[in-house]
Design an enzyme around this catalytic site. Structure first.
Site, mmCIF file in Angstrom:
data_model
loop_
_atom_site.group_PDB
_atom_site.id
_atom_site.type_symbol
_atom_site.label_atom_id
_atom_site.label_comp_id
_atom_site.label_asym_id
_atom_site.label_seq_id
_atom_site.Cartn_x
_atom_site.Cartn_y
_atom_site.Cartn_z
ATOM 1 N N HIS A 1 0.857 -1.189 0.000
ATOM 2 C CA HIS A 1 0.000 0.000 0.000
ATOM 3 C C HIS A 1 0.891 1.236 0.000
ATOM 4 C CE1 HIS A 1 -3.283 2.708 0.832
ATOM 5 N NE2 HIS A 1 -2.651 3.165 1.896
ATOM 6 N N LYS B 1 -0.516 10.980 0.992
ATOM 7 C CA LYS B 1 0.387 10.440 -0.022
ATOM 8 C C LYS B 1 -0.037 10.846 -1.435
ATOM 9 C CE LYS B 1 -0.354 6.219 1.289
ATOM 10 N NZ LYS B 1 -1.250 6.488 2.424
ATOM 11 N N ASP C 1 -2.088 3.889 -4.556
ATOM 12 C CA ASP C 1 -2.798 2.957 -3.676
ATOM 13 C C ASP C 1 -2.104 1.591 -3.604
ATOM 14 O OD1 ASP C 1 -4.742 2.154 -1.876
ATOM 15 O OD2 ASP C 1 -5.993 1.305 -3.456
#
Length: 304
Positions: free
Chosen positions: A139, A160, A178
């Site tokens: 992730h 992020k 992701d």
């Protein structure tokens, strides 16, 4: 689980002609390097890489043409009995009826390409290395900043994707959002890429899903990049990080590949994207042999 590709995958990828063994294109390939059976044709099998794709160029085919029918049958028979995944003949060489006969009888695909031998070996080795490389999915976000591959990690919602978006606006490139697929292509090399489904997409809170290529042009996206920095985004904590001249190096291990690790704390108004750029450029300078700390200390010493 051992990864594999099929002979059919090679046929599709390189537009290969199928000369024999068409019913056996489902055969599995698990080794990432090709092999040219030179020594094997003269009877030496001590180090025969029988599980690899066997590539026959002008040298091998011309040698077979010089043999008598009896000798040629012996040489070819000694190799096909090991049942390699397939044979590929380069340069569209012909006069292969005897080879087609053996491959058909033994159920070994015989393929042909117009590529020169060395060029085909290079292309095939690259394809097999990437396709068969061990991989994991993590992730995070993967970006390419001025040619430097960076993993951005952190808890969900830390920022992020927003940081990646700012970097894209500054001319850098998205690789994956992701889910980042990491492939180990050598003991020291880690490649980051997307999982296919999320290609070009970036999820931004309050905005939703965007396609960076459609929004900012094709230069905003890159298929893959070599990972050289692992940056973790964390919430700001007073006194958690000190303004030292040089932080003690730390690393993150992915499939036994050590990647330099940095932590960047988030705070309203802090230019996180700018700090990521600084980290990337500083890493590059260190690879060139420059250390800002050493340079600074030399200046201090010169004053005494």
């Amino acid at each position: 689980m051992i990864k594999s590709v099929t002979v059919q995958d090679l046929v599709n990828r390189f537009s290969l002609d199928v000369l024999a063994g068409e019913k056996e294109l489902h055969r599995q390939i698990t080794k990432s390097k090709t092999h040219r059976p030179g020594l094997e044709f003269v009877g030496y099998f001590e180090f025969f890489s029988q599980a690899r794709v066997q590539v026959l160029g002008s040298k091998e085919i011309n040698y077979l043409h010089t043999l008598s029918e009896e000798e040629r049958n012996l040489r070819i028979g000694n190799i096909v009995k090991y049942h390699p995944p397939c044979f590929v003949v380069t340069r569209n060489l012909d006069g292969l009826k005897y080879l087609m006969k053996y491959c058909e009888e033994e159920g070994i695909p015989l393929l042909r390409t117009p590529h020169p031998t060395n060029k085909f070996l290079e292309l095939m080795d690259i394809f097999l290395t990437k396709s068969l490389a061990p991989e994991i999915a993590i992730h995070g976000v993967c970006v390419n900043v001025s040619g430097i591959g960076i993993l951005l990690r952190g808890k969900s919602g830390v920022g992020k994707s927003e940081t990646a978006h700012t970097l894209i606006r500054r001319g850098h490139r998205l690789v994956a959002d992701d889910i980042v697929v990491l492939r180990k292509t050598s003991p020291e090399t880690l490649i980051g890429t997307h999982n296919g489904k999320s290609k070009e997409f970036l999820a931004l809170r309050s905005i939703g899903l965007i396609n960076v290529s459609r929004l900012y042009g094709r230069k905003a996206f890159q298929e893959e990049t070599r990972i050289v920095l692992d940056i973790e985004l964390t919430q700001w904590e007073n006194n958690a990080l000190n303004n030292e001249l040089e932080l003690e190096p730390t690393f993150t291990d992915y499939m036994d590949v050590r990647i330099p690790h940095l932590e960047i704390q988030l705070q309203p108004g802090r230019d996180v994207a700018g700090l990521v750029e600084a980290a990337a450029n500083n890493w590059y300078l260190k690879q060139q042999g420059y250390s800002a700390v050493e340079d600074f200390m030399k200046r201090l010493e010169s004053d005494h």
